[in-house]
Motif scaffolding. Structure first.
Motif, PDB file in Angstrom:
ATOM      1  N   ALA A  66     -23.083 -60.863  37.568  1.00 52.86           N
ATOM      2  CA  ALA A  66     -24.359 -60.889  36.474  1.00 52.86           C
ATOM      3  C   ALA A  66     -25.329 -60.249  36.562  1.00 52.86           C
ATOM      4  CB  ALA A  66     -24.854 -62.560  37.360  1.00 52.86           C
ATOM      5  N   PRO A  67     -26.741 -59.916  35.762  1.00 58.08           N
ATOM      6  CA  PRO A  67     -27.217 -58.675  35.591  1.00 58.08           C
ATOM      7  C   PRO A  67     -28.131 -58.354  37.029  1.00 58.08           C
ATOM      8  CG  PRO A  67     -27.460 -60.576  33.824  1.00 58.08           C
ATOM      9  CD  PRO A  67     -26.727 -61.354  34.865  1.00 58.08           C
ATOM     10  N   LYS A  68     -28.468 -59.604  37.333  1.00 56.55           N
ATOM     11  CA  LYS A  68     -28.968 -59.003  38.877  1.00 56.55           C
ATOM     12  C   LYS A  68     -28.345 -58.529  39.679  1.00 56.55           C
ATOM     13  CE  LYS A  68     -33.008 -61.904  38.429  1.00 56.55           C
ATOM     14  NZ  LYS A  68     -34.169 -62.715  38.920  1.00 56.55           N
ATOM     15  N   ARG A  69     -27.187 -59.102  40.103  1.00 61.40           N
ATOM     16  CA  ARG A  69     -25.857 -58.074  40.690  1.00 61.40           C
ATOM     17  C   ARG A  69     -25.686 -57.036  40.611  1.00 61.40           C
ATOM     18  NH1 ARG A  69     -22.606 -63.841  41.209  1.00 61.40           N
ATOM     19  NH2 ARG A  69     -23.790 -64.759  42.896  1.00 61.40           N
ATOM     20  N   VAL A  70     -25.880 -56.362  39.168  1.00 64.38           N
ATOM     21  CA  VAL A  70     -25.629 -54.970  38.841  1.00 64.38           C
ATOM     22  C   VAL A  70     -26.292 -54.202  39.410  1.00 64.38           C
ATOM     23  CG1 VAL A  70     -23.635 -55.908  37.239  1.00 64.38           C
ATOM     24  CG2 VAL A  70     -26.211 -55.323  36.720  1.00 64.38           C
ATOM     25  N   LEU A  71     -27.607 -54.496  39.853  1.00 72.51           N
ATOM     26  CA  LEU A  71     -28.363 -53.481  40.282  1.00 72.51           C
ATOM     27  C   LEU A  71     -28.403 -52.938  41.477  1.00 72.51           C
ATOM     28  CD1 LEU A  71     -31.730 -54.512  37.816  1.00 72.51           C
ATOM     29  CD2 LEU A  71     -30.136 -53.310  37.537  1.00 72.51           C
ATOM     30  N   THR A  72     -27.889 -54.266  42.521  1.00 77.80           N
ATOM     31  CA  THR A  72     -27.530 -53.977  44.230  1.00 77.80           C
ATOM     32  C   THR A  72     -26.470 -53.175  43.712  1.00 77.80           C
ATOM     33  OG1 THR A  72     -29.299 -55.628  43.691  1.00 77.80           O
ATOM     34  CG2 THR A  72     -27.705 -55.705  45.886  1.00 77.80           C
ATOM     35  N   VAL A  73     -25.660 -54.074  43.957  1.00 74.76           N
ATOM     36  CA  VAL A  73     -23.904 -53.548  43.798  1.00 74.76           C
ATOM     37  C   VAL A  73     -23.680 -53.133  42.988  1.00 74.76           C
ATOM     38  CG1 VAL A  73     -24.208 -55.365  45.943  1.00 74.76           C
ATOM     39  CG2 VAL A  73     -23.283 -55.850  43.523  1.00 74.76           C
ATOM     40  N   PHE A 108     -26.603 -84.110  38.614  1.00 79.37           N
ATOM     41  CA  PHE A 108     -25.471 -82.844  38.697  1.00 79.37           C
ATOM     42  C   PHE A 108     -25.862 -81.738  39.732  1.00 79.37           C
ATOM     43  CE2 PHE A 108     -26.591 -83.334  34.323  1.00 79.37           C
ATOM     44  CZ  PHE A 108     -25.099 -83.061  33.720  1.00 79.37           C
ATOM     45  N   LEU A 109     -24.757 -81.861  40.755  1.00 82.85           N
ATOM     46  CA  LEU A 109     -24.829 -80.869  42.158  1.00 82.85           C
ATOM     47  C   LEU A 109     -24.589 -79.250  42.354  1.00 82.85           C
ATOM     48  CD1 LEU A 109     -22.763 -83.723  44.401  1.00 82.85           C
ATOM     49  CD2 LEU A 109     -25.098 -84.007  43.844  1.00 82.85           C
ATOM     50  N   CYS A 110     -24.589 -78.309  42.688  1.00 80.60           N
ATOM     51  CA  CYS A 110     -24.568 -77.028  42.161  1.00 80.60           C
ATOM     52  C   CYS A 110     -24.376 -76.720  43.401  1.00 80.60           C
ATOM     53  CB  CYS A 110     -25.794 -76.482  41.469  1.00 80.60           C
ATOM     54  SG  CYS A 110     -25.344 -74.859  40.971  1.00 80.60           S
ATOM     55  N   VAL A 111     -24.252 -75.655  43.857  1.00 83.73           N
ATOM     56  CA  VAL A 111     -24.263 -74.635  45.276  1.00 83.73           C
ATOM     57  C   VAL A 111     -25.319 -74.072  45.098  1.00 83.73           C
ATOM     58  CG1 VAL A 111     -23.479 -72.250  46.679  1.00 83.73           C
ATOM     59  CG2 VAL A 111     -21.880 -74.334  45.341  1.00 83.73           C
ATOM     60  N   GLY A 112     -26.690 -74.272  46.035  1.00 80.13           N
ATOM     61  CA  GLY A 112     -28.228 -73.154  45.729  1.00 80.13           C
ATOM     62  C   GLY A 112     -27.278 -72.428  46.359  1.00 80.13           C
ATOM     63  N   GLY A 113     -28.984 -71.134  45.753  1.00 78.96           N
ATOM     64  CA  GLY A 113     -28.516 -69.758  46.208  1.00 78.96           C
ATOM     65  C   GLY A 113     -27.180 -69.073  45.136  1.00 78.96           C
ATOM     66  N   GLY A 114     -26.718 -69.414  44.167  1.00 74.05           N
ATOM     67  CA  GLY A 114     -26.154 -68.194  43.262  1.00 74.05           C
ATOM     68  C   GLY A 114     -25.703 -68.046  41.886  1.00 74.05           C
ATOM     69  N   SER A 115     -24.813 -67.656  41.749  1.00 72.86           N
ATOM     70  CA  SER A 115     -25.840 -66.869  39.742  1.00 72.86           C
ATOM     71  C   SER A 115     -25.493 -68.094  38.957  1.00 72.86           C
ATOM     72  CB  SER A 115     -24.484 -66.259  39.557  1.00 72.86           C
ATOM     73  OG  SER A 115     -22.935 -67.096  39.340  1.00 72.86           O
ATOM     74  N   THR A 116     -24.988 -69.717  38.544  1.00 75.48           N
ATOM     75  CA  THR A 116     -25.388 -71.050  38.672  1.00 75.48           C
ATOM     76  C   THR A 116     -26.536 -71.577  38.086  1.00 75.48           C
ATOM     77  OG1 THR A 116     -22.470 -71.472  39.012  1.00 75.48           O
ATOM     78  CG2 THR A 116     -23.509 -72.994  38.119  1.00 75.48           C
ATOM     79  N   GLU A 117     -26.511 -71.382  39.634  1.00 73.80           N
ATOM     80  CA  GLU A 117     -28.100 -72.327  39.641  1.00 73.80           C
ATOM     81  C   GLU A 117     -29.172 -71.621  38.634  1.00 73.80           C
ATOM     82  OE1 GLU A 117     -31.469 -73.615  42.904  1.00 73.80           O
ATOM     83  OE2 GLU A 117     -29.891 -72.590  43.641  1.00 73.80           O
ATOM     84  N   ASN A 118     -29.006 -69.984  38.923  1.00 76.53           N
ATOM     85  CA  ASN A 118     -30.073 -68.919  38.606  1.00 76.53           C
ATOM     86  C   ASN A 118     -29.843 -69.092  37.360  1.00 76.53           C
ATOM     87  OD1 ASN A 118     -31.997 -67.058  38.793  1.00 76.53           O
ATOM     88  ND2 ASN A 118     -29.855 -66.362  37.769  1.00 76.53           N
ATOM     89  N   GLY A 187     -15.331 -60.225  39.393  1.00 75.48           N
ATOM     90  CA  GLY A 187     -15.220 -58.414  40.172  1.00 75.48           C
ATOM     91  C   GLY A 187     -15.483 -58.725  40.915  1.00 75.48           C
ATOM     92  N   ILE A 188     -14.988 -57.356  41.669  1.00 76.45           N
ATOM     93  CA  ILE A 188     -14.833 -57.042  42.656  1.00 76.45           C
ATOM     94  C   ILE A 188     -16.048 -56.199  43.037  1.00 76.45           C
ATOM     95  CG2 ILE A 188     -14.049 -55.975  45.373  1.00 76.45           C
ATOM     96  CD1 ILE A 188     -11.115 -56.558  43.342  1.00 76.45           C
ATOM     97  N   ALA A 189     -16.797 -57.154  44.039  1.00 78.21           N
ATOM     98  CA  ALA A 189     -18.239 -56.187  44.345  1.00 78.21           C
ATOM     99  C   ALA A 189     -17.775 -54.822  45.766  1.00 78.21           C
ATOM    100  CB  ALA A 189     -19.673 -57.057  44.823  1.00 78.21           C
ATOM    101  N   MET A 190     -18.618 -53.845  45.525  1.00 83.84           N
ATOM    102  CA  MET A 190     -18.694 -53.068  46.790  1.00 83.84           C
ATOM    103  C   MET A 190     -20.180 -52.780  46.739  1.00 83.84           C
ATOM    104  SD  MET A 190     -16.452 -50.725  44.990  1.00 83.84           S
ATOM    105  CE  MET A 190     -16.304 -52.181  43.675  1.00 83.84           C
ATOM    106  N   ALA A 191     -20.487 -51.459  47.279  1.00 85.95           N
ATOM    107  CA  ALA A 191     -21.833 -51.153  47.565  1.00 85.95           C
ATOM    108  C   ALA A 191     -22.010 -49.553  46.644  1.00 85.95           C
ATOM    109  CB  ALA A 191     -22.059 -50.013  49.154  1.00 85.95           C
ATOM    110  N   LYS A 192     -22.236 -49.697  46.026  1.00 82.62           N
ATOM    111  CA  LYS A 192     -22.908 -47.976  45.267  1.00 82.62           C
ATOM    112  C   LYS A 192     -22.795 -47.260  45.940  1.00 82.62           C
ATOM    113  CE  LYS A 192     -26.317 -50.514  42.026  1.00 82.62           C
ATOM    114  NZ  LYS A 192     -25.182 -50.684  40.706  1.00 82.62           N
TER     115      LYS A 192
END
Length: 234
Positions: A66-73, A108-118, A187-192
């Motif tokens: 997700a766009p915001k995640r690639v700025l973090t990891v 509709f049900l959606c897991v909170g705090g994830g990219s789907t809700e956002n 994708g697989i995430a890791m520290a930058k």
């Protein structure tokens, strides 16, 4: 069973294949708060948070690039593509689209705090906005899955395509309604910027993992694993 043997599925199998290619060992741990992860004012939840705090080295799941995640990891290239889908139980034969569900009063049900809700809450597409307005957040997918399967309520659970297809093949009363709401890569995430020294030199971990993913794609390993874990039973 103990250790990695407690886990089965596409991801553990893929990780085993990666160890053969890269000559590494791994230990699987479940994310403590059952979330994929978002960051807000420097506070990060889920798998993303555990990566940033050094509690895990890699996050491997149907984790959306997700766009915001690639700025973090950092992320590898996608090892699978998918999207957000809608799963219902025993739908009326005339319920074939998301518009049909909304017209018949489904929530509709959606897991909170994830990219789907956002994604839903930030989308400007009309049908996405309507779903977001009737959205109830849940702690994890299994909670929503059990409600949809057993409660008899007019509810649908939002899930990544891979998850939805698996459960629809295991429970023939379940049906995926309409087309995916979006198209994403997992994708697989890791520290930058993390790197390791190998016999062939120093490489970024992301580069080594990309190499393994490409190898598994070229020799059809990923395709075979998908056929194994998403068989067509219904």
């Amino acid at each position: 069973m103990s250790g990695n043997d407690k886990f089965e599925g596409f991801i553990p199998d893929m990780m085993k294949e990666m160890t053969k290619i890269l000559g590494i060992e791994f230990s699987i741990n479940v994310v403590k708060d059952a979330r994929y992860g978002l960051c807000n004012n420097g506070n990060c939840t889920g798998m993303i948070g555990e990566i940033l705090r050094g509690e895990a080295e890699l996050a491997i799941a149907d984790l959306t690039v997700a766009p915001k995640r690639v700025l973090t990891v950092d992320f590898t290239q996608p090892f699978m593509t998918g999207g957000v889908t809608v799963l219902v139980n025993n739908p009326d034969p005339n319920l074939n689209t998301l518009e049909d569900l909304l017209e018949h009063g489904y929530s509709f049900l959606c897991v909170g705090g994830g990219s789907t809700e956002n994604f839903l809450k930030s989308s400007r597409v009309s049908i996405h906005e309507k779903i977001a307005n009737s959205l109830e957040t849940i702690t994890n997918f299994n909670e929503g899955f059990e409600r949809v399967l057993k409660s008899g309520e007019k509810i649908a659970v939002l899930a990544e395509l891979s998850t939805a297809k698996y459960h629809a093949s295991e429970h023939c009363s379940l049906k995926i309604i309409g087309e995916p709401l979006n198209s994403v890569g997992y994708g697989i995430a890791m520290a930058k910027g993390i790197a390791v020294r190998t016999n062939e030199g120093v490489f970024e971990v992301r580069t080594l993992l990309d190499h393994a993913i490409l190898q598994m794609r070229y020799d059809s390993t990923l395709e075979l694993l998908q056929s194994k874990w998403w068989p067509k039973k219904c």
